[in-house]
Design an enzyme around this catalytic site. Structure first.
Site, PDB file in Angstrom:
ATOM      1  CB  SER A 179     -48.521  44.650   7.420  1.00  0.00           C
ATOM      2  OG  SER A 179     -49.167  45.517   6.492  1.00  0.00           O
ATOM      3  CG  HIS A 207     -46.587  44.438  11.563  1.00  0.00           C
ATOM      4  ND1 HIS A 207     -47.445  43.137  11.766  1.00  0.00           N
ATOM      5  CD2 HIS A 207     -47.474  45.156  10.891  1.00  0.00           C
ATOM      6  CE1 HIS A 207     -48.506  43.255  11.332  1.00  0.00           C
ATOM      7  NE2 HIS A 207     -48.642  44.539  10.811  1.00  0.00           N
ATOM      8  CE  LYS A 239     -51.530  44.251  13.462  1.00  0.00           C
ATOM      9  NZ  LYS A 239     -51.501  45.546  12.908  1.00  0.00           N
TER      10      LYS A 239
HETATM   11  C1  LIG Z   1     -52.817  46.277  12.240  1.00  0.00           C
HETATM   12  C2  LIG Z   1     -52.229  47.567  11.722  1.00  0.00           C
HETATM   13  C3  LIG Z   1     -52.819  48.721  11.891  1.00  0.00           C
HETATM   14  C4  LIG Z   1     -54.015  48.908  12.340  1.00  0.00           C
HETATM   15  O1  LIG Z   1     -54.320  48.640  13.715  1.00  0.00           O
HETATM   16  P1  LIG Z   1     -55.590  48.262  14.689  1.00  0.00           P
HETATM   17  O2  LIG Z   1     -55.207  48.350  16.005  1.00  0.00           O
HETATM   18  O3  LIG Z   1     -55.572  46.705  14.218  1.00  0.00           O
HETATM   19  O4  LIG Z   1     -56.765  48.866  14.009  1.00  0.00           O
HETATM   20  C5  LIG Z   1     -52.055  49.709  11.595  1.00  0.00           C
HETATM   21  N1  LIG Z   1     -50.977  49.799  10.887  1.00  0.00           N
HETATM   22  C6  LIG Z   1     -50.329  48.856  10.539  1.00  0.00           C
HETATM   23  C7  LIG Z   1     -49.004  48.653   9.787  1.00  0.00           C
HETATM   24  C8  LIG Z   1     -50.972  47.469  10.986  1.00  0.00           C
HETATM   25  O5  LIG Z   1     -50.533  46.284  10.432  1.00  0.00           O
END
Ligand SMILES: *Cc1c(COP(=O)(O)O)cnc(C)c1O
Length: 394
Positions: A179, A207, A239
């Site tokens: 990330s 991602h 995302k």
């Molecule tokens: C954003 C993210 C999460 C968490 O997801 P949410 O729905 O925002 O709680 C988990 N793993 C990764 C790699 C992320 O980037």
């Protein structure tokens, strides 16, 4: 009053180390432009990679679903909160990812905690990439299993650790796209190491989903990895899909096991059904509109060659996450403020989100950006080259 916890001291220390964080109040929708303090900023910080968070069709779907379902779900999925909308979305997510079944979670953080702690207990072991997302690390710790972190993307280090392990069950856990760096995990080699060592592979594609692979099916599809090779796929909806929540996909039996055993699934309120309906529309757009991914690819190339022309080392990342590592937290903070004074929104990412000495500007690109937008960013970086000059330092 705060003597016992020493809150004051910890806050002061954070401030001194340039690690203090502040929220900024956004006054309108998410997008490549955001409003803060009545001012408009060109946004390079969002994970809304495909520009869907404020898409008219998603908004319409959500509004109509609110008319039909109301706002709250009233209860957990296992009580009376599991709607037709949730159920249909799960089916569609399973089809899309080529897996037998999918299960919705209210957030990605909860999905990761729930899955890892449901699979493992004290006599087991979990092996995590050092750069895994906090929720994966926390899930490993919560499970009570022996917790090991292997060197970033290093299958030899992982192999050595698996060799030495006496654990009953072994789970290997990795981000698919890291990330804060944007690099893609070596998924094929990892899956081979796992199958040779009788370990399960869990992949977090927060991602990659929507962004990578045919029809945006994600990192596993891109790497040609099936349900057998990576029994656990987790991905988020907040995302690239532009909505909220997360899902886990895998075999019929595995999903049934999670319904029985994943505490963060069982003991929490189901996400609003309207979110599920909006996500169904988003999923259609993601599959249909290949141009969004093509645009991203063009913009990534454009940004990287622009950086190279300025003499700034471009990231090797092939994903919309394009970090510029400055090293020092103070310098990153300053640079982020200079960018902001010029109408550009790029958050300074500092420890403990990233390792000490690797503070960075985490630039993220969105299919809605244009070459002109990127030029504005490049120009501003060019005007401040001296602040970018010394790479990774103490
Ligand atoms: C954003 C993210 C999460 C968490 O997801 P949410 O729905 O925002 O709680 C988990 N793993 C990764 C790699 C992320 O980037």
């Amino acid at each position: 009053m705060n003597q016992v916890f020493n809150l004051e001291q910890r806050l002061v220390e954070n401030r001194k180390a340039n690690l203090y964080r502040q929220r900024q109040i956004v006054e309108g929708p998410q997008g490549i432009e955001i409003q803060v303090d009545g001012q408009s900023f060109l946004n390079f910080s969002s994970n809304d990679y495909l520009g869907l968070a404020n898409h008219p069709l998603l908004k319409q779907a959500m509004q109509q679903a609110v008319e039909h379902y109301g706002v709250g779900t009233g209860a957990a999925h296992l009580i009376c909160g599991h709607s037709e909308a949730h159920h249909a979305l799960e089916q569609e997510l399973a089809d899309w990812t080529g897996r037998e079944r999918a299960l919705l979670f209210s957030t990605g953080y909860m999905a990761n905690l729930g899955v890892i702690s449901a699979l493992l207990s004290r006599s087991d072991a979990v092996f995590e990439d050092r750069l895994n997302h906090a929720s994966l690390l926390d899930g490993g710790l919560l499970s009570g299993a022996r917790f090991e972190r292997y060197r970033h993307a290093d299958c030899d280090d992982l192999q050595r650790r698996l060799d030495q392990s006496q654990a009953n069950r072994k789970l290997v856990v990795t981000d698919a796209v890291f990330s804060m760096d944007g690099d893609i995990a070596p998924l094929q080699p990892l899956s081979r190491v796992c199958s040779q060592n009788n370990a399960w592979l869990m992949v977090d594609d927060a991602h990659g989903i929507g962004v990578l692979g045919q029809q945006g099916r994600g990192s596993l599809q891109l790497s040609g990895i099936d349900q057998q090779q990576a029994p656990v796929l987790m991905a988020t909806l907040g995302k690239a899909l532009g909505t909220f929540g997360a899902f886990v996909a895998g075999s019929e039996q595995f999903i049934e096991y999670l319904i029985q055993c994943a505490r963060t699934y069982i003991y929490t309120t189901a996400m609003p059904a309207a979110i599920a309906e909006a996500t169904r529309v988003s999923l259609e757009l993601v599959q249909k509109e290949q141009w969004r991914r093509d645009r991203l690819t063009e913009l990534i190339t454009y940004f990287q060659s622009g950086l190279n022309q300025l003499g700034i080392q471009a990231p090797t990342s092939k994903t919309p996450i394009q970090p510029i590592i400055l090293g020092d937290s103070e310098r990153v903070l300053k640079m982020s403020n200079v960018l902001r004074d010029n109408g550009l929104w790029i958050t300074a990412i500092r420890p403990p989100t990233v390792a000490k000495g690797t503070a960075r500007l985490r630039v993220t690109l969105c299919s809605e950006h244009t070459e002109k937008h990127i030029n504005r960013l490049l120009d501003c970086l060019n005007d401040n080259l001296q602040m970018l000059s010394s790479e990774v330092s103490g």
